[in-house]
Design a protein around this motif. Structure first.
Motif, PDB file in Angstrom:
ATOM      1  N   ARG A  78     -69.426 -41.876  11.937  1.00  0.00           N
ATOM      2  CA  ARG A  78     -69.385 -40.414  11.953  1.00  0.00           C
ATOM      3  C   ARG A  78     -70.785 -39.826  11.747  1.00  0.00           C
ATOM      4  O   ARG A  78     -71.172 -38.864  12.424  1.00  0.00           O
ATOM      5  CB  ARG A  78     -68.447 -39.904  10.845  1.00  0.00           C
ATOM      6  N   TRP A 105     -66.241 -46.447   9.368  1.00  0.00           N
ATOM      7  CA  TRP A 105     -65.839 -45.137   9.894  1.00  0.00           C
ATOM      8  C   TRP A 105     -66.889 -44.081   9.536  1.00  0.00           C
ATOM      9  O   TRP A 105     -67.311 -43.295  10.387  1.00  0.00           O
ATOM     10  CB  TRP A 105     -64.481 -44.758   9.313  1.00  0.00           C
ATOM     11  N   THR A 106     -67.300 -44.082   8.262  1.00  0.00           N
ATOM     12  CA  THR A 106     -68.252 -43.077   7.802  1.00  0.00           C
ATOM     13  C   THR A 106     -69.611 -43.224   8.479  1.00  0.00           C
ATOM     14  O   THR A 106     -70.205 -42.237   8.928  1.00  0.00           O
ATOM     15  CB  THR A 106     -68.412 -43.159   6.275  1.00  0.00           C
ATOM     16  N   SER A 107     -70.112 -44.456   8.572  1.00  0.00           N
ATOM     17  CA  SER A 107     -71.424 -44.652   9.198  1.00  0.00           C
ATOM     18  C   SER A 107     -71.390 -44.216  10.664  1.00  0.00           C
ATOM     19  O   SER A 107     -72.341 -43.609  11.164  1.00  0.00           O
ATOM     20  CB  SER A 107     -71.880 -46.106   9.068  1.00  0.00           C
ATOM     21  N   SER A 163     -68.433 -43.123   0.854  1.00  0.00           N
ATOM     22  CA  SER A 163     -67.717 -43.802   1.942  1.00  0.00           C
ATOM     23  C   SER A 163     -66.209 -43.670   1.780  1.00  0.00           C
ATOM     24  O   SER A 163     -65.446 -44.487   2.296  1.00  0.00           O
ATOM     25  CB  SER A 163     -68.108 -45.282   1.983  1.00  0.00           C
ATOM     26  N   VAL A 169     -73.574 -38.693   1.395  1.00  0.00           N
ATOM     27  CA  VAL A 169     -72.112 -38.766   1.327  1.00  0.00           C
ATOM     28  C   VAL A 169     -71.709 -40.132   0.791  1.00  0.00           C
ATOM     29  O   VAL A 169     -72.476 -41.097   0.842  1.00  0.00           O
ATOM     30  CB  VAL A 169     -71.452 -38.533   2.701  1.00  0.00           C
ATOM     31  N   GLN A 218     -75.767 -42.597   3.231  1.00  0.00           N
ATOM     32  CA  GLN A 218     -74.393 -43.001   2.913  1.00  0.00           C
ATOM     33  C   GLN A 218     -74.415 -43.974   1.757  1.00  0.00           C
ATOM     34  O   GLN A 218     -75.130 -44.976   1.789  1.00  0.00           O
ATOM     35  CB  GLN A 218     -73.735 -43.654   4.133  1.00  0.00           C
ATOM     36  N   ASP A 242     -60.476 -37.220  -0.469  1.00  0.00           N
ATOM     37  CA  ASP A 242     -60.942 -38.603  -0.615  1.00  0.00           C
ATOM     38  C   ASP A 242     -59.769 -39.556  -0.414  1.00  0.00           C
ATOM     39  O   ASP A 242     -58.605 -39.192  -0.636  1.00  0.00           O
ATOM     40  CB  ASP A 242     -61.520 -38.839  -2.016  1.00  0.00           C
ATOM     41  N   CYS A 254     -64.460 -40.531   2.250  1.00  0.00           N
ATOM     42  CA  CYS A 254     -63.900 -39.311   2.833  1.00  0.00           C
ATOM     43  C   CYS A 254     -64.026 -39.330   4.349  1.00  0.00           C
ATOM     44  O   CYS A 254     -65.006 -38.815   4.903  1.00  0.00           O
ATOM     45  CB  CYS A 254     -64.597 -38.076   2.254  1.00  0.00           C
ATOM     46  N   PRO A 255     -63.045 -39.888   5.043  1.00  0.00           N
ATOM     47  CA  PRO A 255     -63.114 -39.961   6.508  1.00  0.00           C
ATOM     48  C   PRO A 255     -62.963 -38.618   7.203  1.00  0.00           C
ATOM     49  O   PRO A 255     -63.149 -38.536   8.420  1.00  0.00           O
ATOM     50  CB  PRO A 255     -61.963 -40.913   6.861  1.00  0.00           C
ATOM     51  N   ASP A 311     -66.957 -34.875   9.319  1.00  0.00           N
ATOM     52  CA  ASP A 311     -67.269 -35.037  10.739  1.00  0.00           C
ATOM     53  C   ASP A 311     -68.544 -34.266  11.071  1.00  0.00           C
ATOM     54  O   ASP A 311     -69.204 -33.703  10.175  1.00  0.00           O
ATOM     55  CB  ASP A 311     -66.104 -34.582  11.612  1.00  0.00           C
TER      56      ASP A 311
END
Length: 210
Positions: free
Chosen positions: A44, A40-42, A108, A106, A7, A187, A110-111, A114
């Protein structure tokens, strides 16, 4: 196939992150948004359970946000190195491929990424050299590789433009890489993107809707 997830994130400093959200958001609010998206990204990536997760930071590695990511399961915080975004990604991916058969990287922003999206990227890498997750603004939200990225892949990419994906795809194909594209995602970069973020939060936490 062993997979390493990386990330990319910038050091959260008001006025230096999510600047395109201003003046709709203050510098402090934009920074808080950045921090929320990083977490959120980490989470996921960790929840996907596909492999080890690393956070590669730009601007410094010593920040409470990054230490929180470590506490939640990220394996290590690495410092991004390189002259531009392409070189920094190239270096990170090369590092990852020394430790895993495939690497997914990826940002950080684009939430919508998944576990299903990450699994689709992993499946693609069983058949191609490189996989890209397009962004609706013309960039990409994910790059996955199973062989090192050569200098030519990112050589002519104008970072921050609407042609980033097209130019990366052209560079990869010219360098002889087989490529697969995933579904395009959104994004969270501009004020008009905020409803997407708010909708995702509300789906997870009903209190956000109130």
């Amino acid at each position: 196939m062993s997979v390493l997830l990386q990330q990319f994130a910038r050091l959260p400093v008001p006025g230096r992150v999510k600047t395109r959200m201003q003046p709709v958001l203050s510098a402090e609010q934009a920074c808080a948004l950045h921090e929320a998206l990083v977490l959120w990204t980490s989470r996921r990536l960790l929840q996907a359970g596909l492999g080890t997760v690393e956070l590669w930071a730009a601007g410094g590695v010593d920040h409470p946000l990054f230490r929180r990511c470590l506490g939640e399961g990220v394996s290590q915080i690495c410092l991004q190195r390189g002259d531009d975004l392409g070189h920094r990604m190239q270096c990170a991916l090369a590092s990852g491929l020394r430790r895993a058969a495939a690497v997914l990287l990826v940002g950080s922003d684009c939430p919508e990424i998944d576990a299903g999206y990450l699994r689709a990227a992993t499946r693609a890498l069983q058949h191609v050299d490189l996989v890209l997750g397009p962004a609706l603004d013309g960039g990409f939200v994910l790059i996955g590789v199973r062989r090192p990225v050569s200098d030519g892949v990112f050589a002519n990419v104008r970072w921050g433009s609407e042609t980033v994906l097209e130019e990366t795809l052209n560079g990869a194909q010219a360098a002889g890489y087989s490529v697969q594209l995933l579904t395009a995602l959104q994004d969270i970069d501009r004020p008009e993107d905020l409803p997407v973020w708010e909708g995702l939060q509300a789906a997870v936490d009903p209190a956000v809707r109130r």
